[in-house]
Scaffold this active site. Sequence first.
Site, PDB file in Angstrom:
ATOM      1  N   GLY A  75      21.950  -0.556  45.961  1.00  0.00           N
ATOM      2  CA  GLY A  75      22.127   0.900  47.118  1.00  0.00           C
ATOM      3  C   GLY A  75      21.882   1.549  46.087  1.00  0.00           C
ATOM      4  N   ASN A  76      22.755   2.895  46.901  1.00  0.00           N
ATOM      5  CA  ASN A  76      22.373   3.991  46.621  1.00  0.00           C
ATOM      6  C   ASN A  76      22.636   3.749  44.677  1.00  0.00           C
ATOM      7  OD1 ASN A  76      22.059   4.842  48.671  1.00  0.00           O
ATOM      8  ND2 ASN A  76      24.660   5.145  49.284  1.00  0.00           N
ATOM      9  N   GLY A  77      23.894   3.494  44.137  1.00  0.00           N
ATOM     10  CA  GLY A  77      24.511   3.431  42.865  1.00  0.00           C
ATOM     11  C   GLY A  77      23.333   2.662  41.708  1.00  0.00           C
ATOM     12  N   PHE A 125      20.963  -9.311  48.575  1.00  0.00           N
ATOM     13  CA  PHE A 125      21.634  -9.235  49.435  1.00  0.00           C
ATOM     14  C   PHE A 125      20.121  -9.312  50.384  1.00  0.00           C
ATOM     15  CE2 PHE A 125      21.640  -5.152  53.287  1.00  0.00           C
ATOM     16  CZ  PHE A 125      22.916  -6.278  54.278  1.00  0.00           C
ATOM     17  N   CYS A 172      25.442  10.372  45.424  1.00  0.00           N
ATOM     18  CA  CYS A 172      23.366   9.878  45.672  1.00  0.00           C
ATOM     19  C   CYS A 172      23.448   9.384  46.362  1.00  0.00           C
ATOM     20  CB  CYS A 172      23.728   8.911  44.053  1.00  0.00           C
ATOM     21  SG  CYS A 172      24.347   7.423  43.619  1.00  0.00           S
ATOM     22  N   HIS A 200      42.808   7.200  52.161  1.00  0.00           N
ATOM     23  CA  HIS A 200      41.552   7.229  53.344  1.00  0.00           C
ATOM     24  C   HIS A 200      43.013   6.300  54.105  1.00  0.00           C
ATOM     25  CE1 HIS A 200      38.103   7.116  50.655  1.00  0.00           C
ATOM     26  NE2 HIS A 200      38.207   8.862  51.131  1.00  0.00           N
ATOM     27  N   THR A 230      35.384   5.202  39.227  1.00  0.00           N
ATOM     28  CA  THR A 230      34.744   4.678  40.401  1.00  0.00           C
ATOM     29  C   THR A 230      33.255   5.661  40.372  1.00  0.00           C
ATOM     30  OG1 THR A 230      34.579   6.771  42.526  1.00  0.00           O
ATOM     31  CG2 THR A 230      34.623   8.321  40.743  1.00  0.00           C
ATOM     32  N   ASP A 282      16.602  -9.231  52.336  1.00  0.00           N
ATOM     33  CA  ASP A 282      15.298  -9.136  51.597  1.00  0.00           C
ATOM     34  C   ASP A 282      14.846  -8.035  50.152  1.00  0.00           C
ATOM     35  OD1 ASP A 282      14.643  -7.414  53.953  1.00  0.00           O
ATOM     36  OD2 ASP A 282      12.983  -7.667  53.981  1.00  0.00           O
TER      37      ASP A 282
HETATM   38  P1  NAI Z   1      25.832   1.368  49.004  1.00  0.00           P
HETATM   39  O1  NAI Z   1      26.496   1.631  50.501  1.00  0.00           O
HETATM   40  O2  NAI Z   1      24.673   2.195  48.790  1.00  0.00           O
HETATM   41  O3  NAI Z   1      26.083  -0.473  49.254  1.00  0.00           O
HETATM   42  C1  NAI Z   1      25.009  -0.791  50.012  1.00  0.00           C
HETATM   43  C2  NAI Z   1      24.420  -1.156  49.040  1.00  0.00           C
HETATM   44  O4  NAI Z   1      25.456  -2.902  49.146  1.00  0.00           O
HETATM   45  C3  NAI Z   1      23.021  -2.483  49.952  1.00  0.00           C
HETATM   46  O5  NAI Z   1      22.155  -2.019  49.456  1.00  0.00           O
HETATM   47  C4  NAI Z   1      23.670  -3.771  49.414  1.00  0.00           C
HETATM   48  O6  NAI Z   1      22.967  -4.020  48.509  1.00  0.00           O
HETATM   49  C5  NAI Z   1      24.734  -4.301  49.027  1.00  0.00           C
HETATM   50  N1  NAI Z   1      25.230  -4.766  50.141  1.00  0.00           N
HETATM   51  C6  NAI Z   1      25.381  -3.999  51.953  1.00  0.00           C
HETATM   52  N2  NAI Z   1      26.294  -5.131  52.390  1.00  0.00           N
HETATM   53  C7  NAI Z   1      26.113  -6.279  52.185  1.00  0.00           C
HETATM   54  C8  NAI Z   1      26.554  -7.537  52.507  1.00  0.00           C
HETATM   55  N3  NAI Z   1      26.950  -8.037  54.107  1.00  0.00           N
HETATM   56  N4  NAI Z   1      26.264  -8.533  51.678  1.00  0.00           N
HETATM   57  C9  NAI Z   1      25.886  -8.933  50.115  1.00  0.00           C
HETATM   58  N5  NAI Z   1      26.124  -7.198  50.264  1.00  0.00           N
HETATM   59  C10 NAI Z   1      25.795  -5.642  50.552  1.00  0.00           C
HETATM   60  O7  NAI Z   1      26.962   1.632  47.629  1.00  0.00           O
HETATM   61  P2  NAI Z   1      26.484   2.380  46.968  1.00  0.00           P
HETATM   62  O8  NAI Z   1      26.704   4.263  47.629  1.00  0.00           O
HETATM   63  O9  NAI Z   1      26.014   2.437  45.774  1.00  0.00           O
HETATM   64  O10 NAI Z   1      28.553   2.561  46.204  1.00  0.00           O
HETATM   65  C11 NAI Z   1      28.847   1.648  45.441  1.00  0.00           C
HETATM   66  C12 NAI Z   1      30.145   1.313  45.262  1.00  0.00           C
HETATM   67  O11 NAI Z   1      30.555   2.964  44.614  1.00  0.00           O
HETATM   68  C13 NAI Z   1      31.066   1.509  46.602  1.00  0.00           C
HETATM   69  O12 NAI Z   1      32.437   1.071  46.741  1.00  0.00           O
HETATM   70  C14 NAI Z   1      30.991   3.497  47.435  1.00  0.00           C
HETATM   71  O13 NAI Z   1      31.759   3.932  48.182  1.00  0.00           O
HETATM   72  C15 NAI Z   1      31.319   3.858  45.481  1.00  0.00           C
HETATM   73  N6  NAI Z   1      31.510   5.101  46.036  1.00  0.00           N
HETATM   74  C16 NAI Z   1      30.073   5.899  46.383  1.00  0.00           C
HETATM   75  C17 NAI Z   1      29.734   7.056  46.126  1.00  0.00           C
HETATM   76  C18 NAI Z   1      28.325   7.708  46.814  1.00  0.00           C
HETATM   77  O14 NAI Z   1      27.972   8.666  46.593  1.00  0.00           O
HETATM   78  N7  NAI Z   1      27.448   6.741  47.423  1.00  0.00           N
HETATM   79  C19 NAI Z   1      30.091   8.129  45.871  1.00  0.00           C
HETATM   80  C20 NAI Z   1      31.752   7.880  45.225  1.00  0.00           C
HETATM   81  C21 NAI Z   1      32.286   6.427  45.683  1.00  0.00           C
END
Ligand code: NAI
Length: 399
Positions: free
Chosen positions: A11-13, A35, A148, A212, A143, A37
Site C-alpha cells: 500500500g501507500n506506506g 495481497f 502518503c 477514533h 505510527t 496480484d
Molecule cells: P494502505 O491502506 O495503503 O494498505 C493497503 C494495503 O494493505 C494493500 O495494498 C495490501 O497490500 C494490504 N491489504 C489490504 N487488504 C488486505 C487484505 N484483505 N489482506 C491482506 N493484505 C491486504 O495502508 P497504508 O496507507 O500504507 O497504511 C499502513 C498503516 O499506517 C495503516 O495501519 C494506517 O492506518 C497507518 N497510517 C497511514 C497513513 C497514511 O497516510 N497512509 C498515515 C498514518 C497512519
Amino acid sequence: EKLTVCVCGGGNGAHVMAGLAASRPQTEARVLTLFRDEAARWTEALKTSDLTVKRSFPDGSTDEVKGKPSLVTKDPAQAIPGADVIIFCVPAFAHQQYFTAIAPHVQPDTAIIGLPGQPGFEFQCFDILKDKAKRCAILNFETLPWACRITEFGKKVEVLGTKISLTGSKITGQSQLKFDPFQTLESLLKGQPKLKQANNYIEICLMAYIVHPPIIYARWKDWDGKPVSEKPLFYQGLDDFGGECLKKVSDENVKIARVVEQKKPELKQSNVLDLLDWYKQDYAETISDFSSIKTAMRTNTAYNGLVHPMKDAGDGKWVPDFHNRYLSEDIPFSLVITKGLAELAAVPTPEIDKVLAWCQEKLGKEYIVGSELKGKDLKESRAPQAYGFKSLDDLVNLL
Ligand code: NAI
C-alpha cells in the site's frame, strides 16, 4: 556494509518505504506483498520505470527520490532469506498473514520492524515466530512516519507530510545484530523523522492514542437510525459529551500506565501522556485553544474537513459506516489491547468498557462481557489474553 531490507506490504506506506530504501547506496530493497496480484502488477510496473517518491516539505518545496526494488514477490522463500531488516508497512489486520509467511524463513539476528506495529504486534510476533522471535530484535513504532498516498501503483507515491519525530520500542532478546536498528532505520528514512526509543514495548502500546472509537461512540450512541443530510465533522464536531468521554478514556489509559510501572519498575511508562498534553506536544502549531480536549480538537486546523466515515444512503443522505477501519482496526488492534493491559494491572476501566461494549456490537463482535475480556471473539484480537498472558510477569518475560 551491504544491507538487505524486505518491506512487507503493497500500500501507500510500503511504496514510500520501498522507494526510500531502494534509493540508498549499498542497500538491496525487496518487497513481499501477499495481497491478490499486487506482486505481479508491481513487478510489471517496475519493468519500465523506477519507483519515485515525491516528497513535499512544510516550506512548500518538493523533491523526488528514485530507486528500484531488486524484487517484488508474493513468495516469502525468495524475499526473506538474507534480509537483515524486515519492515511491516501494512495495516494490522494483515500482520498475522505476514508473520505466518515469514516464519519458516526468518534467520537469527534479523530486525523485525512494525512501521507502525500497532498494539499487540509483539504478542503476535512471539506467538507465530516462537523461539525464532527471541533471536531477533523486534521494533514497534507508534505510527507511519508519513501522510502518503500512491499516485501510480508500483511507480509513484507522494509524501504529503513527514512527522518530525517518531517513537519506537525495541525488544532485543538474544539477538546480536551487526548494526544499530534505530540508526539503520533512520538512515533508510533519510534522516526524517528523528527516531526516539521508548522505554519498552508496553509503553508504545499505551502511547498509541485511541481517539477514533470514543469519538464515534459519542457521536452516534443516541442516533435514531435515520439517514442524515450532511457528513458530520469528525474531530471539529466534537461536543461536550464527546470531550468528556475522551478525557475519561485518557485518564484510564494514564492510570493503567502508572499502575503498570508501579507494580513492575522494569516497565517504565514515563512517555505515556494525558491526551491533552499529547496534543500540546504533537500539534502545538495547529491548535489555537488548549483549554480542554474538546476545544483542542475543535480548533485544530490539521483536522480541517475531516468527517465521520459515512455510507451513501441515497437521496443525498448518509449513514455512519461502522465497519470502517476506525472501528474494525482500532477495536481489535488497539482498544481491546488497552483493556487487556488494564486487566493484567487490575485497573478498572468503566469508560473504556462502555465504549468497547457499544463499538463491538456495531462490529458484530464480542470481546468484552460486562467488565471482563472473555467474549467469544477475543481470540481474533491482539489482547495479551488472546495469547495466554495471565499476569504482568508474562509481559516482563518478553523484554
Ligand atoms: P494502505 O491502506 O495503503 O494498505 C493497503 C494495503 O494493505 C494493500 O495494498 C495490501 O497490500 C494490504 N491489504 C489490504 N487488504 C488486505 C487484505 N484483505 N489482506 C491482506 N493484505 C491486504 O495502508 P497504508 O496507507 O500504507 O497504511 C499502513 C498503516 O499506517 C495503516 O495501519 C494506517 O492506518 C497507518 N497510517 C497511514 C497513513 C497514511 O497516510 N497512509 C498515515 C498514518 C497512519
